[in-house]
Design a protein around this motif. Sequence first.
Motif, PDB file in Angstrom:
ATOM      1  N   PRO A   1      -7.113   2.120  -3.871  1.00  0.00           N
ATOM      2  CA  PRO A   1      -8.449   2.133  -2.949  1.00  0.00           C
ATOM      3  C   PRO A   1      -7.828   1.482  -1.584  1.00  0.00           C
ATOM      4  O   PRO A   1      -6.917   0.501  -1.527  1.00  0.00           O
ATOM      5  N   LEU A   2      -8.413   1.586  -0.667  1.00  0.00           N
ATOM      6  CA  LEU A   2      -7.891   1.109   0.563  1.00  0.00           C
ATOM      7  C   LEU A   2      -8.541  -0.074   0.916  1.00  0.00           C
ATOM      8  O   LEU A   2      -8.055  -0.977   1.738  1.00  0.00           O
ATOM      9  N   ALA A   3      -9.968  -0.442   0.441  1.00  0.00           N
ATOM     10  CA  ALA A   3     -10.687  -1.388   0.589  1.00  0.00           C
ATOM     11  C   ALA A   3      -9.900  -2.837   0.494  1.00  0.00           C
ATOM     12  O   ALA A   3      -9.854  -3.704   1.528  1.00  0.00           O
ATOM     13  N   PRO A   4      -8.964  -3.220  -0.517  1.00  0.00           N
ATOM     14  CA  PRO A   4      -8.725  -4.389  -0.389  1.00  0.00           C
ATOM     15  C   PRO A   4      -7.222  -4.732   0.278  1.00  0.00           C
ATOM     16  O   PRO A   4      -7.242  -5.954   1.134  1.00  0.00           O
ATOM     17  N   TYR A   5      -6.606  -3.669   0.541  1.00  0.00           N
ATOM     18  CA  TYR A   5      -5.587  -3.618   1.697  1.00  0.00           C
ATOM     19  C   TYR A   5      -6.359  -3.926   3.299  1.00  0.00           C
ATOM     20  O   TYR A   5      -5.662  -4.569   4.360  1.00  0.00           O
ATOM     21  N   LEU A   6      -7.519  -3.361   3.401  1.00  0.00           N
ATOM     22  CA  LEU A   6      -7.972  -3.632   4.690  1.00  0.00           C
ATOM     23  C   LEU A   6      -8.701  -4.998   4.706  1.00  0.00           C
ATOM     24  O   LEU A   6      -8.546  -5.561   5.919  1.00  0.00           O
ATOM     25  N   VAL A   7      -9.131  -5.539   3.593  1.00  0.00           N
ATOM     26  CA  VAL A   7      -9.763  -6.939   3.650  1.00  0.00           C
ATOM     27  C   VAL A   7      -8.579  -7.794   3.904  1.00  0.00           C
ATOM     28  O   VAL A   7      -8.481  -8.764   4.870  1.00  0.00           O
ATOM     29  N   ILE A   8      -7.337  -7.590   3.252  1.00  0.00           N
ATOM     30  CA  ILE A   8      -6.091  -8.594   3.715  1.00  0.00           C
ATOM     31  C   ILE A   8      -5.787  -8.162   5.371  1.00  0.00           C
ATOM     32  O   ILE A   8      -5.492  -9.341   6.099  1.00  0.00           O
TER      33      ILE A   8
ATOM     34  N   PHE B   1      -3.043 -14.689  -2.058  1.00  0.00           N
ATOM     35  CA  PHE B   1      -3.462 -14.501  -3.369  1.00  0.00           C
ATOM     36  C   PHE B   1      -3.806 -13.194  -3.806  1.00  0.00           C
ATOM     37  O   PHE B   1      -3.638 -12.676  -4.896  1.00  0.00           O
ATOM     38  N   LEU B   2      -4.766 -12.413  -2.685  1.00  0.00           N
ATOM     39  CA  LEU B   2      -5.172 -11.252  -2.918  1.00  0.00           C
ATOM     40  C   LEU B   2      -3.875 -10.095  -3.069  1.00  0.00           C
ATOM     41  O   LEU B   2      -3.886  -9.348  -3.966  1.00  0.00           O
ATOM     42  N   THR B   3      -2.876 -10.338  -2.356  1.00  0.00           N
ATOM     43  CA  THR B   3      -1.730  -9.755  -2.275  1.00  0.00           C
ATOM     44  C   THR B   3      -1.084  -9.670  -3.394  1.00  0.00           C
ATOM     45  O   THR B   3      -0.458  -8.687  -3.825  1.00  0.00           O
TER      46      THR B   3
ATOM     47  N   PHE C   1       0.934  -1.201  -0.220  1.00  0.00           N
ATOM     48  CA  PHE C   1       0.129  -0.046  -0.098  1.00  0.00           C
ATOM     49  C   PHE C   1       0.833   1.065  -0.006  1.00  0.00           C
ATOM     50  O   PHE C   1       0.441   2.197  -0.791  1.00  0.00           O
ATOM     51  N   MET C   2       1.945   1.257   0.946  1.00  0.00           N
ATOM     52  CA  MET C   2       2.740   2.377   0.963  1.00  0.00           C
ATOM     53  C   MET C   2       3.239   2.787  -0.482  1.00  0.00           C
ATOM     54  O   MET C   2       3.572   3.977  -0.914  1.00  0.00           O
ATOM     55  N   LEU C   3       3.995   1.664  -1.051  1.00  0.00           N
ATOM     56  CA  LEU C   3       4.509   1.674  -2.310  1.00  0.00           C
ATOM     57  C   LEU C   3       3.518   2.265  -3.404  1.00  0.00           C
ATOM     58  O   LEU C   3       4.061   3.263  -4.216  1.00  0.00           O
ATOM     59  N   ARG C   4       2.318   1.657  -3.454  1.00  0.00           N
ATOM     60  CA  ARG C   4       1.214   2.352  -4.423  1.00  0.00           C
ATOM     61  C   ARG C   4       1.054   3.669  -4.127  1.00  0.00           C
ATOM     62  O   ARG C   4       0.737   4.461  -5.019  1.00  0.00           O
ATOM     63  N   PHE C   5       0.917   3.939  -2.785  1.00  0.00           N
ATOM     64  CA  PHE C   5       0.578   5.396  -2.318  1.00  0.00           C
ATOM     65  C   PHE C   5       1.521   6.454  -2.770  1.00  0.00           C
ATOM     66  O   PHE C   5       1.159   7.614  -3.128  1.00  0.00           O
TER      67      PHE C   5
END
Length: 84
Positions: free
Chosen positions: A30-37, A65-67, A20-24
Amino acid sequence: MESIYDLLSLALFIAAAGLFMLRFRHEDPPLAPYLVIALVSVVGNWLGNNGGGVAAVALMMAAAFLTLHLASQPYHDDPEESSR
């Protein structure tokens, strides 16, 4: 760190937060997939420590797999920058 589930959930959380930090830095992800993980890591850790080993491993594999899916996504081009 009492069990392997603690180590796996910590590794998943660190990978998701780092991604997330790299993408940011390059775009607005979007924050949602990272919160799901992160939530799946917590639930998997809880299940693993309380006797639900198979379910914990299945959840953590899904989060892994989501990551990987999020890591394989290309960066979005900014239309304003590409017109210059």
